[in-house]
Structures are given as C-alpha cells and as structure tokens.
Motif scaffolding. Structure first.
Motif, short mmCIF file in Angstrom:
data_model
loop_
_atom_site.label_atom_id
_atom_site.label_comp_id
_atom_site.label_asym_id
_atom_site.label_seq_id
_atom_site.Cartn_x
_atom_site.Cartn_y
_atom_site.Cartn_z
N GLU A 297 3.96 1.60 -0.98
CA GLU A 297 4.66 1.76 -2.25
C GLU A 297 3.72 2.33 -3.30
N TYR A 298 2.48 1.83 -3.26
CA TYR A 298 1.49 2.31 -4.22
C TYR A 298 1.26 3.80 -4.05
N GLU A 299 1.14 4.22 -2.74
CA GLU A 299 0.94 5.63 -2.46
C GLU A 299 2.10 6.46 -3.00
N LYS A 300 3.34 5.93 -2.78
CA LYS A 300 4.53 6.68 -3.14
C LYS A 300 4.62 6.87 -4.66
N ASN A 301 4.24 5.82 -5.38
CA ASN A 301 4.39 5.87 -6.84
C ASN A 301 3.27 6.62 -7.53
N LYS A 302 2.26 6.98 -6.75
CA LYS A 302 1.10 7.58 -7.39
C LYS A 302 1.41 8.97 -7.92
N ASP B 138 0.83 -1.21 0.00
CA ASP B 138 0.00 0.00 0.00
C ASP B 138 0.86 1.25 0.00
#
Lengths: 226, 217
Positions: A221-226, A219
């Motif tokens: 990582e997903y936030e960071k890459n968004k 989660d």
C-alpha cells in the motif's frame, strides 16, 4: 502435506489425550480423586509457556545481534502464544484448586509467581504499544523481553521452592516425580505434553505468517500511494 | 567512569530541588501511613510494618531511579553519547543510583522509626538487606528507566515495566525484614540473602549486556 506431518501428529496426540485423559484408569488418591486428570491439561500448559517464552527470548537475542524485522515478529508472536498458555495454565489451575484446595485462589507462591509472570509479559505488550517508531519498538521490546525473561526465571523456578507451598511437587506434596507418577498416567501425560507444545508452535507459526502478510500488505500500500 | 559519576553528583548538587522533592515525597508517604494506621497498630504486627516500609521505599525508589534517564535533556544524552562508552555510562548510573537508594532507604528507616516505632531487633542484618536491595533496585530500574525514557508516556510505562520485575527482590527483602523484626537466628535468613545476591548479580549482568542496544538510538 509432507511439511504438515507434525500438525497432524499434534491433532492425533491431543485427540488421544482427550479420550485417554478422560477415560483411562487413574489412581484413586484421597482428596485428588478424579481431579488428578488435570495433570494432562494443566501441567503441559506450563511446559508450553516456558518453551514459548524461551523461543521468544532467543529470537529477541537474535534480533539484537542482527536487526531483522522477521525475527522481531517471531519473538512477539511466540510471546503472545506463551501468554495464552500462561493464562490457560492459571485458568486450569484455578478450576483444579477450586475442587482440591477449596477456593480458586489461595495465594500460593506458585499462583502468585504465575500471575506476576503474566504481568511482566503484559507489560511487554504495553511497552510495544507505546512506541511509535518501528525500529525502536523492535529494539527496546527485544531488550525488555530478554530482561523480563531473566527476571522471570527466579520468580517461577527458584522463589516458590524457597517458600512453603501447597502446590503438588513442592513442600513434600506428591507431584509428578518419578516415584509417584503412575505408569498408566505416563502413557497419557507424555503424549499430552508433546501434543500441547506442538499445538502452541502451530498457533505461533500461523500468527507469524499472518503478521508477515499484514506487513507485506502495508508495504504494498505504501508503494502504491507513493 | 569516575568522571561520569562525579558529573552526575555535580549536576545533582546543582539541581537540589529534585533530591529534596524525593525526600519530601518519602516523608509524605510515611506520614500518610502514620495518620491512617497510627503507630501502635503498625508496630505490633511485624508483617504490616515491613510491608508498609517496603511499599513506601518502592514508590520512592522507582521515582528516584526513573529520573536518572528521563529528566535528562536530549542534548545531554547526545553529549554523553559522543564522549563515553555505553558500558561506562550504565555502570556509573547504577553506582550512582545505588548510593541514592541507600540514602532513600536510610532516610525512610529514620522516619519510620520516628513515627511508626522501630521494631527491628537485628540491625546489622537489616542494613545488609537494605544495601543488597538498594543495589538490586538500582541495577534493574536504571535500564528500565532508559527504556521508559524513549516512550511518549514515560512515567506510566516505567511503573508498569518495573513493578513485576522487582517483585522478586521485594519479596526476599520483606521476608528478611520480618525475620529481623522477629529476632530470628541469622541462619534463618541465609537462603533469602543468597537468593537476593544472586538476583542482583543476574540483573546487573543483564543490564550491563543489554544497555548498549538501548543507547544506540
């Protein structure tokens, strides 16, 4: 420390099982001889497996009632642990059967039932692997989990009783019924059951925490890459 | 529910090729059995006959029921979803699958008795077993087909999911069949028939309860 008393208890009980199980007196029975000590290691595996699968099915029901990712993870990890217990149960049973029945696998209904139950839960993991969508995977595998549990009950508990079996406890063979379980053995057997089950729950909770942490990392990582 | 059932029947009649290919599949299986073993060897050992018979049926029935959800176009699914209650859909699918299974079983039996002899002594009991087993197959495989149709490699997943689950039904049926061949007294098979009925009820109830959750997606 306060919360982990049951983990310490589990280690103590299992240490006691190991020492007591190998050193304490057991009744000398023909054929069985010392292999009777398998009772402390083989039988608790099945108790543990049944319990783990039951918990897994209960959490699957909970997930279907109110979808929550955590319930799905609990359900999967308990199924995982149950499968490990089932495999160990088959393994210890085969070692024991090698010395008493003469061969590791003799096609006894109980052996076959156990093998099929393991197949069912392996199929459960295959099903999970072949679904990509998270939410769909959780829901469909929960449905299959409940279905498999319902199908497993007759396989393990009813069918072997209908057919003749050479397994202890059925077909007139002495098993661990009230009248032929030695009082001395009880002193080790019950602690052994409790210890192994606690160990199983411990394994499951560690795996659940691991999965939750992994999900959290994903989660983030997903936030960071968004 | 009746409309759903009739709808499936009409679709089936319109697309005859599926049913015909199923029966061809069964005939091929029986014929391979006949070529590899020969009628004399098989009929003389009751266990071999019943095992072969049920294996051929199992393979055909899994394919027959697997198509009940997998061959459906997604547009048909959405159409049904907007029209009918999931409980009605699964019940109509189970009933339809049941008739299909009985058809497959009877055809299989005909071919078996034509090519590999007919050692059955107690025919009514044998047909009762066929009917009970058909219902069990239909009830358990319908829901598994619905699950498998959602995956990307449906047919393999279907086989993996279904075989362990229906082994209980299969074992009971094989046992009763063996009793029928040996011409044992009917009371000898009563236990197995009761267990078969109980498994059927269990499986049907569980499918009925669980199907709405699959259908939602």
């Amino acid at each position: 420390m306060k919360k982990s008393w049951w983990k310490i208890l589990s280690v103590m009980l299992l240490l006691y099982t190991l020492v007591g199980g190998f050193l304490m007196n057991v009744p000398r029975l023909p054929i069985l001889n010392e292999t009777i000590r398998a009772l402390y290691f083989h039988v608790p595996m099945w108790f543990g497996m049944t319990l783990m699968f039951t918990v897994s099915a209960l959490y699957a029901i909970r997930y279907l009632r109110k979808p929550d990712r955590d319930d799905d993870i609990v359900s999967v990890e308990f199924a995982n642990t149950g499968l490990i217990f089932g495999m160990l149960g088959i393994g210890t049973g085969m070692i024991w059967a090698n010395y008493t029945w003469g061969s590791p696998w003799s096609g006894d209904p109980k052996q076959n039932g156990a093998a099929v139950a393991s197949l069912i839960y392996l199929a459960y993991f295959v099903l999970r692997g072949s679904l990509d969508n998270h939410e769909q995977r959780a829901r469909l595998s929960a449905v299959y989990n409940i279905f498999a549990f319902a199908a497993m009950i007759p396989l393990i508990f009813i069918l072997p009783r209908l057919t003749s079996s050479i397994h202890p406890g059925s077909g007139g063979n002495p098993g661990f019924n009230g009248y032929d379980l030695d009082n001395n053995m009880r002193k080790v057997f019950y602690p052994a059951v409790a210890g192994w089950i606690l160990l199983g729950v411990w394994i499951a909770t560690v795996r659940i925490r691991l999965s939750l942490a992994e999900e959290k990392i994903l989660d983030l990582e997903y936030e960071k890459n968004k | 529910m009746k409309e759903l059932f009739l709808l499936q029947l009409r679709l089936e009649i319109r697309k005859r090729s599926v049913v015909i290919s199923l029966f061809l599949y069964l005939v091929c299986l029986v014929f391979i059995n006949y070529l590899t073993l020969g009628s004399q060897n098989v009929a003389s050992v009751p266990r071999v006959w019943s095992a072969l018979f049920w294996m051929a049926l199992l393979a055909t029935v899994v394919n027959a029921i697997a198509k009940s959800f997998m061959l459906e176009k997604s547009s048909t699914g959405i159409y049904l979803y907007s029209l009918a209650d999931p409980a009605e859909i699964i019940i109509s699918k189970i009933i339809y699958g049941f008739f299909l299974c009985v058809g497959v079983c009877c055809t299989g039996f005909l071919f078996f008795s034509a090519l590999l002899n007919n050692p059955i002594q107690d025919a009514p009991l044998f047909f009762l077993t066929l009917v009970l087993a058909s219902f069990g197959f239909s009830a358990s495989l319908s829901i598994l087909s619905a699950i498998a149709s959602k995956t990307n490699n449906g047919s393999i997943v279907m086989a993996i999911l279904s075989f362990p689950v229906i082994i209980g039904i299969l074992l009971m049926s094989i046992k009763v069949t063996k009793n029928c061949i040996d011409g044992l007294d009917r009371s000898a098979s009563l236990d197995e028939l009761l267990t078969l009925g109980a498994i059927n009820l269990l499986v049907a109830a569980v499918s009925y309860l669980l199907f709405p959750y699959i259908w939602r997606s």
